[in-house]
Enzyme design. Structure first.
Site, PDB file in Angstrom:
ATOM      1  N   GLY A  12      33.083 -22.268  25.211  1.00 32.02           N
ATOM      2  CA  GLY A  12      32.102 -23.107  25.909  1.00 32.02           C
ATOM      3  C   GLY A  12      32.423 -23.328  27.377  1.00 32.02           C
ATOM      4  N   ASN A  13      33.726 -23.388  27.726  1.00 32.24           N
ATOM      5  CA  ASN A  13      34.087 -23.692  29.114  1.00 32.24           C
ATOM      6  C   ASN A  13      33.803 -22.545  30.082  1.00 32.24           C
ATOM      7  OD1 ASN A  13      36.238 -22.252  27.907  1.00 32.24           O
ATOM      8  ND2 ASN A  13      37.708 -23.028  29.393  1.00 32.24           N
ATOM      9  N   LYS A 124      26.283 -28.532   9.971  1.00 29.47           N
ATOM     10  CA  LYS A 124      26.373 -28.397  11.428  1.00 29.47           C
ATOM     11  C   LYS A 124      25.238 -29.183  12.093  1.00 29.47           C
ATOM     12  CE  LYS A 124      27.960 -25.986  15.021  1.00 29.47           C
ATOM     13  NZ  LYS A 124      29.318 -26.078  15.502  1.00 29.47           N
ATOM     14  N   LYS A 207      30.803 -18.674  16.071  1.00 24.62           N
ATOM     15  CA  LYS A 207      30.869 -17.550  17.007  1.00 24.62           C
ATOM     16  C   LYS A 207      32.211 -16.807  16.934  1.00 24.62           C
ATOM     17  CE  LYS A 207      33.217 -18.462  21.215  1.00 24.62           C
ATOM     18  NZ  LYS A 207      34.164 -19.411  20.764  1.00 24.62           N
ATOM     19  N   LYS A 269      38.960 -20.363  15.003  1.00 25.49           N
ATOM     20  CA  LYS A 269      39.573 -19.406  15.940  1.00 25.49           C
ATOM     21  C   LYS A 269      40.812 -18.771  15.308  1.00 25.49           C
ATOM     22  CE  LYS A 269      38.170 -22.056  19.948  1.00 25.49           C
ATOM     23  NZ  LYS A 269      36.816 -21.484  19.997  1.00 25.49           N
TER      24      LYS A 269
HETATM   25  P1  ADP Z   1      35.314 -23.138  22.488  1.00 28.66           P
HETATM   26  O1  ADP Z   1      34.149 -23.954  22.908  1.00 28.66           O
HETATM   27  O2  ADP Z   1      36.158 -22.692  23.637  1.00 28.66           O
HETATM   28  O3  ADP Z   1      34.970 -22.005  21.580  1.00 28.66           O
HETATM   29  P2  ADP Z   1      36.284 -25.388  20.879  1.00 28.66           P
HETATM   30  O4  ADP Z   1      35.926 -26.482  21.828  1.00 28.66           O
HETATM   31  O5  ADP Z   1      35.504 -25.242  19.649  1.00 28.66           O
HETATM   32  O6  ADP Z   1      36.330 -24.027  21.685  1.00 28.66           O
HETATM   33  O7  ADP Z   1      37.818 -25.461  20.457  1.00 28.66           O
HETATM   34  C1  ADP Z   1      38.843 -25.618  21.420  1.00 28.66           C
HETATM   35  C2  ADP Z   1      39.419 -27.012  21.272  1.00 28.66           C
HETATM   36  O8  ADP Z   1      40.169 -27.106  20.071  1.00 28.66           O
HETATM   37  C3  ADP Z   1      40.397 -27.432  22.328  1.00 28.66           C
HETATM   38  O9  ADP Z   1      39.764 -27.979  23.462  1.00 28.66           O
HETATM   39  C4  ADP Z   1      41.258 -28.485  21.589  1.00 28.66           C
HETATM   40  O10 ADP Z   1      40.898 -29.771  21.978  1.00 28.66           O
HETATM   41  C5  ADP Z   1      40.891 -28.286  20.130  1.00 28.66           C
HETATM   42  N1  ADP Z   1      42.042 -28.208  19.235  1.00 28.66           N
HETATM   43  C6  ADP Z   1      42.098 -28.806  18.025  1.00 28.66           C
HETATM   44  N2  ADP Z   1      43.242 -28.546  17.388  1.00 28.66           N
HETATM   45  C7  ADP Z   1      43.962 -27.744  18.208  1.00 28.66           C
HETATM   46  C8  ADP Z   1      45.249 -27.129  18.097  1.00 28.66           C
HETATM   47  N3  ADP Z   1      46.006 -27.283  17.015  1.00 28.66           N
HETATM   48  N4  ADP Z   1      45.673 -26.362  19.119  1.00 28.66           N
HETATM   49  C9  ADP Z   1      44.904 -26.202  20.203  1.00 28.66           C
HETATM   50  N5  ADP Z   1      43.676 -26.767  20.381  1.00 28.66           N
HETATM   51  C10 ADP Z   1      43.203 -27.527  19.387  1.00 28.66           C
HETATM   52 MG    MG Z   2      33.899 -26.226  23.000  1.00 25.05          MG
END
Ligand code: ADP
Ligand code: MG
Length: 307
Positions: A12-13, A124, A207, A269
């Site tokens: 997302g970032n 969701k 995704k 992930k």
């Molecule tokens: P994106 O939008 O980049 O696909 P998400 O926002 O869904 O990703 O997931 C990333 C987030 O997961 C990070 O910002 C962090 O806050 C969170 N997170 C939760 N548990 C963990 C962990 N064990 N290690 C790293 N990040 C984590």
């Molecule tokens: Mg996100």
């Protein structure tokens, strides 16, 4: 010699940062910040880029709900619209760095199983909060709603597992012809088999899981998940949190099954990376978007190994 193929899953970032409203300009500007890296990688690898679409599809949905004069599109069609929108923004951002790069954006369907248990328990949340008085009208549409105390009612949709990338052969061919293919945006447009073809369904496919399936099916040399943290942490959010540099796929799946990582963020992930490593025998990486180059070379983030 033909170039190796790398699948990059943008989080997302890549498109929106905290506090931004989601204007077109903001999103292209954010993509431009990483387009130099993308262009560098494109000179060495065939690139297939996937991306999330949560805020974009959420905003589109809100616009539709607010304006009733024009018929609203079903969720699966909204996913298609955001794939195209985000692909266009990637094209614009990449061209501003290197206009010679050829970028193909592919509307991509992903087949899910109509019998997937997720259809029985939608989880969701999407779209706006509704008032109690609107609930009967919404239930008539066949929606599932949940009550969020203090906020109102919200629609929830199923999140089934990706089964097959319908456009896989098209992605393969394009990857051999252009520099960058943008595909499987937002986890893909969820479809189920119907007669000889497919029918779109209102659901959201994760995704990272869909990107992993694509990377597996393409037998990509590397699968890199780019997000807003340095990698996978143990004891995340506590004073003892530490970055994991390497993880075996088997170990990773065990941690996921134990529920060590949140299901809405890091869980999928880690699972996506592990499934790719186990299937292909290659290395997946979960890393910070800003360290994309190092991540591809194995010098940043968490590496998930085939063991
Ligand atoms: P994106 O939008 O980049 O696909 P998400 O926002 O869904 O990703 O997931 C990333 C987030 O997961 C990070 O910002 C962090 O806050 C969170 N997170 C939760 N548990 C963990 C962990 N064990 N290690 C790293 N990040 C984590
Ligand atoms: Mg996100």
């Amino acid at each position: 010699m033909s170039k190796d193929l790398v699948v990059l899953a943008l989080g997302g970032n890549a498109l929106l940062r905290t506090g931004e409203r989601g204007t077109f300009e903001e999103q292209v500007r954010n993509l431009q910040r990483v387009s130099g890296h993308i262009a560098r990688l494109a000179s060495r690898y065939k690139l297939v880029i996937t991306h999330g679409n949560g805020p974009q599809v959420g905003n589109l949905y809100l616009q539709q709900e607010a304006f009733k004069e024009v018929p609203g599109m079903p969720l699966h069609a909204c996913v298609a619209m955001t794939q195209s929108l985000i692909g266009y923004m990637v094209q614009q951002a990449v061209s501003s760095v290197d206009p010679s790069l050829k970028v193909a954006v592919l509307t991509t369907r992903v087949e899910v199983d109509a019998e997937d248990p997720a259809f029985k328990s939608p989880s969701k949340p999407i779209g706006p909060y509704y008032q109690e008085s609107e609930v009967p009208r919404l239930l008539e549409k066949g929606w599932t709603l949940v009550n969020v105390p203090g906020k109102g009612w919200r629609r929830v949709v199923p999140s089934p597992r990706p089964k097959r990338i319908v456009e896989l052969e098209v992605v393969k061919r394009l990857a051999g012809e252009v520099d960058i293919v943008v595909a499987v945006g937002g986890g893909g447009i969820p479809v189920v088999r119907s007669g000889k073809g497919y029918e779109g369904v209102d659901a959201v496919i994760d995704k990272d899981l869909a990107s992993s399936l694509l990377a597996q099916e393409l037998n990509a040399e590397k699968f890199v998940i780019l997000t807003d943290v340095e990698g996978v942490y143990l004891d995340y959010g506590t004073p003892s949190q530490r970055l994991v540099e390497e993880l075996c796929a088997r170990e990773a799946l065990e941690l996921v099954n134990k529920g060590v990582f949140p299901r809405g963020s890091m869980g999928p992930k880690v699972e996506a990376a592990a499934l790719y490593a186990a299937k292909t025998g290659k290395v997946a990486v979960i890393a910070h978007l800003d360290r994309m180059l190092e991540a591809v070379e194995g010098g940043s983030g968490t590496r998930v190994l085939p063991c």
